[in-house]
Design a protein around this motif. Structure first.
Motif, PDB file in Angstrom:
ATOM      1  N   PRO A  12      60.668  -4.253-108.138  1.00  0.00           N
ATOM      2  CA  PRO A  12      60.771  -3.319-107.147  1.00  0.00           C
ATOM      3  C   PRO A  12      59.916  -1.936-107.883  1.00  0.00           C
ATOM      4  CG  PRO A  12      62.649  -4.619-107.324  1.00  0.00           C
ATOM      5  CD  PRO A  12      61.937  -4.861-108.364  1.00  0.00           C
ATOM      6  N   ILE A  13      59.390  -1.341-106.904  1.00  0.00           N
ATOM      7  CA  ILE A  13      58.853   0.022-107.452  1.00  0.00           C
ATOM      8  C   ILE A  13      59.574   1.077-106.847  1.00  0.00           C
ATOM      9  CG2 ILE A  13      56.740   1.393-107.523  1.00  0.00           C
ATOM     10  CD1 ILE A  13      55.243  -1.063-107.362  1.00  0.00           C
ATOM     11  N   ARG A  14      60.352   1.937-107.662  1.00  0.00           N
ATOM     12  CA  ARG A  14      61.264   3.012-107.001  1.00  0.00           C
ATOM     13  C   ARG A  14      60.677   4.461-107.247  1.00  0.00           C
ATOM     14  NH1 ARG A  14      65.327   0.392-104.779  1.00  0.00           N
ATOM     15  NH2 ARG A  14      66.039  -1.451-105.555  1.00  0.00           N
ATOM     16  N   TYR A  20      59.283   0.834-102.840  1.00  0.00           N
ATOM     17  CA  TYR A  20      58.185   0.716-102.413  1.00  0.00           C
ATOM     18  C   TYR A  20      57.178  -0.715-102.991  1.00  0.00           C
ATOM     19  CZ  TYR A  20      57.734   5.749-101.549  1.00  0.00           C
ATOM     20  OH  TYR A  20      57.902   7.001-101.050  1.00  0.00           O
ATOM     21  N   PHE A  21      56.186  -0.870-102.281  1.00  0.00           N
ATOM     22  CA  PHE A  21      55.576  -2.210-102.758  1.00  0.00           C
ATOM     23  C   PHE A  21      53.970  -1.843-103.044  1.00  0.00           C
ATOM     24  CE2 PHE A  21      55.402  -2.562 -98.444  1.00  0.00           C
ATOM     25  CZ  PHE A  21      53.869  -3.070 -98.142  1.00  0.00           C
ATOM     26  N   TYR A  30      47.722   1.200-103.224  1.00  0.00           N
ATOM     27  CA  TYR A  30      48.724   2.354-102.399  1.00  0.00           C
ATOM     28  C   TYR A  30      50.145   1.697-102.790  1.00  0.00           C
ATOM     29  CZ  TYR A  30      44.634   3.260 -99.839  1.00  0.00           C
ATOM     30  OH  TYR A  30      43.373   3.882 -99.535  1.00  0.00           O
ATOM     31  N   LEU A  31      51.013   2.753-102.720  1.00  0.00           N
ATOM     32  CA  LEU A  31      52.430   2.528-102.891  1.00  0.00           C
ATOM     33  C   LEU A  31      53.005   2.635-101.285  1.00  0.00           C
ATOM     34  CD1 LEU A  31      53.835   4.002-106.102  1.00  0.00           C
ATOM     35  CD2 LEU A  31      53.262   1.445-105.766  1.00  0.00           C
ATOM     36  N   ARG A  76      48.674   7.096-102.380  1.00  0.00           N
ATOM     37  CA  ARG A  76      47.548   6.548-102.898  1.00  0.00           C
ATOM     38  C   ARG A  76      47.642   6.626-104.580  1.00  0.00           C
ATOM     39  NH1 ARG A  76      41.563   6.309-101.051  1.00  0.00           N
ATOM     40  NH2 ARG A  76      40.599   5.071-102.623  1.00  0.00           N
ATOM     41  N   LEU A  77      47.298   5.628-105.191  1.00  0.00           N
ATOM     42  CA  LEU A  77      47.108   5.567-106.728  1.00  0.00           C
ATOM     43  C   LEU A  77      45.790   6.067-107.214  1.00  0.00           C
ATOM     44  CD1 LEU A  77      49.310   2.540-107.596  1.00  0.00           C
ATOM     45  CD2 LEU A  77      50.103   4.769-107.457  1.00  0.00           C
TER      46      LEU A  77
END
Length: 84
Positions: A12-14, A20-21, A30-31, A76-77
């Motif tokens: 998981p991305i928090r 987020y994923f 993108y997240l 957006r990364l």
């Protein structure tokens, strides 16, 4: 087959209280908020169909990747060089 992919196997991305994923496309990474706009289910567990939509695993609702990227919660990364 779509060039869009979901980082299903990532942890998981928090960011704050939100989860987020990672969503990958030809134009970048993108997240995306891991929450179905329809019923709140985990979009990360869904799949990308041939119409470039993410299909929610809980109710089968499909959401355009373009629309999800355009949401204000999507990040957006950007690539940054880290110098020596």
């Amino acid at each position: 087959m779509s060039a869009t992919w979901i980082g299903k196997d990532l942890p998981p991305i928090r960011r704050g209280e939100r989860e987020y994923f990672l969503l990958g496309r030809e134009d970048g990474l993108y997240l995306v908020l891991n929450q179905c706009p329809h019923r709140g289910g985990p979009l990360k567990s869904g799949f990308v169909n041939d119409a470039d939509e993410i299909v929610c695993p809980q109710h089968g609702s499909a959401f355009s990747v373009e629309a999800l990227i355009a949401r204000p919660t999507t990040l957006r990364l950007i690539e940054q060089e880290i110098g020596p």
